[in-house]
Design an enzyme around this catalytic site. Structure first.
Site, mmCIF file in Angstrom:
data_model
loop_
_atom_site.group_PDB
_atom_site.id
_atom_site.type_symbol
_atom_site.label_atom_id
_atom_site.label_comp_id
_atom_site.label_asym_id
_atom_site.label_seq_id
_atom_site.Cartn_x
_atom_site.Cartn_y
_atom_site.Cartn_z
ATOM 1 N N ASP A 320 1.429 81.851 46.498
ATOM 2 C CA ASP A 320 0.057 81.703 46.042
ATOM 3 C C ASP A 320 0.100 80.598 44.982
ATOM 4 O OD1 ASP A 320 -2.618 81.865 45.563
ATOM 5 O OD2 ASP A 320 -2.662 84.017 45.226
HETATM 6 C C1 BGC Z 1 -5.824 82.422 45.318
HETATM 7 C C2 BGC Z 1 -5.530 82.260 46.791
HETATM 8 C C3 BGC Z 1 -6.028 80.923 47.262
HETATM 9 C C4 BGC Z 1 -5.396 79.830 46.423
HETATM 10 C C5 BGC Z 1 -5.825 78.436 46.811
HETATM 11 C C6 BGC Z 1 -5.337 81.241 44.501
HETATM 12 O O1 BGC Z 1 -5.819 81.284 43.197
HETATM 13 O O2 BGC Z 1 -5.240 83.618 44.854
HETATM 14 O O3 BGC Z 1 -6.111 83.290 47.521
HETATM 15 O O4 BGC Z 1 -5.748 80.750 48.618
HETATM 16 O O5 BGC Z 1 -5.752 80.026 45.067
HETATM 17 O O6 BGC Z 1 -7.121 78.192 46.445
#
Ligand code: BGC
Length: 803
Positions: A320
């Site tokens: 993530d």
């Molecule tokens: C989130 C993810 C997301 C990623 C990219 C993160 O802060 O937890 O779910 O895909 O950002 O935007």
């Protein structure tokens, strides 16, 4: 000039210059580490064609001959091995991390890249390997709608939220939604969609529950696999997230989940396992949190032993965004790709390789998986995306699926409404319908159909008096009706203030209108958890509004319908007796108003069923004792706080660590075991018709149990029913739930008197439990009860089977 003033001015000047210097220096430092550190690696897309045996290919490395990796007739494996052999160690390490936050923040050169795409797999220009674009998210693409020097708008479809899709219990329909999502991504040049989310809704307050499907792992797994299969049928990948046990937003980057192996296997991992087995997604996204002391992105046990070893996952694991702390440890654990990538990680990987801490074997393993993804992408095939996805078709499937996932909770001779009726819309959300949640699960859609517009489209009249009250309320609070966009929306869900109606106003409205539709709205999302006061519970203004509306309308023998435009569970039991009907509309995407109107008008017969329990009190949840209850938002710096070490004695329960004391007793598994009354049980949902179930047969063949029955529509209206199979082993010698969903099936749209034969297959292996002493799945012998019904608390048929 006085000497003192002069010295003062000089000191002030120096201070301002130093601060400017520090500021600028700081900005350049951050830019070079987080946003812009890829100058040597800009994508090369000018290739000569090269022919062989009548076929034409691209000479990607410009060496004048056809390399194995350039030849699409060769197997993926051969192409990957050829590429790997041609890459330098620098190029390999470079591939393991993204290009930084620039693209996510829209910092792309005009005409290049996809502004708003959250990340990329970086290109390798020397070999002509393209950039792969990764973009959120679970309810549609989160890309910037406007681009510099470009009059075109790049709007994306806001599809229904994941929770609503799960409420359809219709895997074929959800697969079609996935197909539309995939087509949209393909035509906008996005290679991998960062979704679906497959975390379990452990507690109603998780701000991101709307991105997830259910409190139940089987429903999560079946619906999740359907969406993955739909998306990936377009040659676009998915990233099933957040692996695993990311069940709260509070302190999510440093929260340590203390959980038993059994709860992990049977609940938190199970949905992911089913998705992997049924759809083999291109990628999985590891989560921010720790599990039992190890970051998931640094856990070899999770990423290599379980995900790949036990389940046979073949794809890429990515972090993530900024998740985890130790880049080399992540690669070693099986987390192949670090997103969005930083220069710090790049340097750390190079240093670890040079020191011998990260071996070439470990690097090659991760690189191979990434190369496989690239080789199999439509980008590598040279697909010429149009930037013209079929938004009209996608709006249609959005409306259809949202109508099917809305859940009718109550209906006392009220719905459907008569066409042409004058409807008084009460509450701000009726005029300002919420399409979906906030944060990375948000979508930049072209429009959202409000309930008002939806009802007009369905032939109703909108009560002018009620509308005028809304308009004057809005004009009196202009600032609070400005919708935050982009990054702002991440930290500030849009919640305009509710209208405080006077009794006179409501009496006046009730004297003209035929019925009232009162909408309760809730909005939450990434970066914050919900709380009880004014969120799970109705606010005092909402309670007054409901009570007074019901009084005013009932005095005139007129009905009141409550529409819940929410992304997560709220309290219903204290007020559900008051209105005549309740429709749980969820957040239905950009067509939400049309979909709700389809149900209210009877154009669509409701067939949605709850994918989670609506409890009487939130504290009835077994997880409630161990969940942060304060609500509140993450700050922007919390996003970058992975790895921050908190001394043991300063750790705060439910923030720095959360103990999953309830084990496997999540949702209905807990409520049904302890026989706690609920407001609406798991699986519940009403229809405008009635169904009758036939006899139940259990047939055991080849280690699979087939549950056979029939469903007949015995009412007057065409409609669909969901057949749910709950299994238990009542003679068990261990502690097991009294009911676990093990299969389900949705009927076709049955016309009155029509009968459908239902066959649901359950592999015997799915009846096993996780034995912690042996660290394996175990099938208990004994008598298993198969209960077939329309909710976990409405069992129509029962049969037993000896195993
Ligand atoms: C989130 C993810 C997301 C990623 C990219 C993160 O802060 O937890 O779910 O895909 O950002 O935007």
């Amino acid at each position: 000039m006085n000497r003192g003033i002069k010295i003062g001015l000089i000191t002030f000047g120096i201070l301002v210059f130093s601060l400017l210097g520090i500021g600028l220096g700081g900005w350049f430092y951050l830019k070079s580490k987080l946003f812009d550190f890829e100058s040597e690696y800009s994508e090369n897309s000018e290739f000569q064609a090269i022919s062989s045996e009548g076929y034409t290919f691209l000479d990607r490395n410009g060496n004048g001959k056809l390399d194995v990796y350039e030849d699409s007739r060769r197997s993926t494996n051969e192409r990957v091995e050829d590429l790997l052999a041609q890459m330098t160690i620098e190029e390999k390490i470079h591939l393991l991390k993204g290009s930084g936050m620039g693209s996510a923040l829209g910092m792309t050169e005009p005409g290049k890249g996809i502004p708003g795409a959250a990340g990329v797999i970086v290109p390798t220009p020397r070999l002509g390997i393209p950039t792969i674009y990764l973009s959120d998210g679970p309810a549609g693409l989160r890309i910037e709608p406007s681009r510099e020097n470009d009059p075109k708008k790049y709007y994306a479809t806001a599809f229904p939220i994941a929770t609503l899709l799960a409420s359809t219990w219709n895997t074929d329909l959800v697969e079609s939604v996935g197909d539309a999502m995939g087509e949209e991504a393909l035509e906008y040049g996005v290679d991998v969609i960062l979704g679906p989310g497959a975390n379990i809704q452990r507690h109603p307050f998780n701000g991101r529950n709307f991105e997830y499907f259910s409190e139940d792992p089987l429903l999560t797994g079946f619906i999740g696999a359907a969406i993955v299969n739909g998306i990936e049928s377009n040659g676009v990948g998915t990233s099933v997230k957040h692996f695993v046990a990311n069940n709260q937003e509070t302190k999510r980057n440093n929260n340590d989940v203390i959980v038993s192996d059994r709860a992990m296997r049977e609940i938190y991992l199970k949905g992911f396992e089913l998705i992997v087995r049924k759809s083999q997604p291109w990628t999985i996204m590891s989560s921010y949190n720790y599990v039992n002391g190890t970051y998931t992105s640094e856990s070899k046990e999770l990423l290599t032993d379980i995900l790949r070893g036990d389940w046979g996952f073949q794809g890429v694991v990515m972090t993530d965004w900024f998740g985890g702390a130790d880049a080399p440890a992540q690669i070693k654990a099986g987390n192949d790709l670090l997103e969005p990538g930083t220069k710090f990680q790049w340097d750390a990987l190079l240093a670890a390789y040079e020191k011998g801490d990260l071996t070439i074997g470990e690097i090659d393993t991760a690189v191979r998986r990434i190369l496989k993804l690239i080789i199999e992408s439509r980008k590598m095939e040279g697909y010429n995306f149009s930037n013209e996805p079929d938004l009209t078709a996608h709006a249609a499937i959005t409306q259809e699926s949202a109508s099917e996932g809305m859940v009718l909770l109550k209906n006392e001779n009220t719905l459907p409404l008569l066409e042409g009726n004058n409807i008084a819309l009460i509450g701000v959300t009726s005029y300002d319908f919420i399409a979906g949640g906030t944060g990375s699960g948000d979508v930049n859609e072209a429009y959202t159909i409000s309930l008002e517009q939806g009802l007009i489209n369905s032939g109703f009249e909108i009560n002018a008096e009620a509308k005028a009250i809304y308009e004057s309320h809005k004009n009196a609070n202009p600032e609070e009706f400005i919708k935050p966009e982009g990054m702002n929306a991440m930290f500030q869900p849009y919640n305009p203030p509710q209208i405080e109606y006077t009794i006179d106003q409501l009496n006046n409205v009730a004297s003209v209108a035929d019925a009232a539709v009162l909408t309760i709205g809730r909005n939450s999302g990434e970066g914050g958890d919900r709380r009880e006061l004014d969120d799970f519970l109705l606010t005092s203004t909402e309670k007054e509004m409901l009570k007074n509306t019901v009084e005013a309308f009932h005095q005139q023998d007129k009905k009141v319908i409550v529409v819940l435009n929410i992304g997560g569970v709220i309290e219903t039991s204290s007020w559900k007796d008051q209105p005549d009907a309740i429709l749980l509309a969820w957040q239905g995407g950009q067509e939400g108003g049309n979909s709700a109107a389809n149900i209210l008008s009877g154009k669509v017969n409701p067939s949605g069923k709850l994918p989670m329990t609506f409890p009487i009190n939130v504290s009835d949840h077994a997880s409630h004792k161990n969940f942060p209850l304060g609500g509140g938002s993450l700050s922007p710096t919390d996003f970058l706080s992975s790895g921050k070490v908190v001394p043991e004695e300063e750790k705060i329960r439910n923030e720095d660590y959360t103990v999953y004391e309830e084990g496997i007793y999540v949702g209905y598994r807990h409520f049904d075991k302890t026989d706690i009354p609920v407001s609406y049980p798991f699986g519940f949902g009403l229809s405008y018709t009635d169904f009758e179930f036939g006899d139940l047969d259990l047939i055991m063949e080849n280690d699979t149990i087939t549950i056979a029955t029939t469903v007949k529509n015995i009412g007057q209206t065409t409609g669909k029913e969901v057949v749910q199979v709950y299994v238990s082993n009542l003679g068990t010698t261990i502690d097991r739930p009294v009911k676990e969903l093990k299969g389900f099936s949705k009927t076709q749209n049955l016309s009155p008197d029509q009968v459908e034969e239902i066959l649901i297959q359950i592999p015997v292996s799915e009846l096993r439990y996780w034995d912690e002493t042996k660290s394996t799945w175990v099938l208990e012998s004994g008598t298993y009860t198969f209960q077939v019904g329309t909710s976990s608390r409405d069992i129509k048929l029962k049969a037993e089977l000896e195993l």
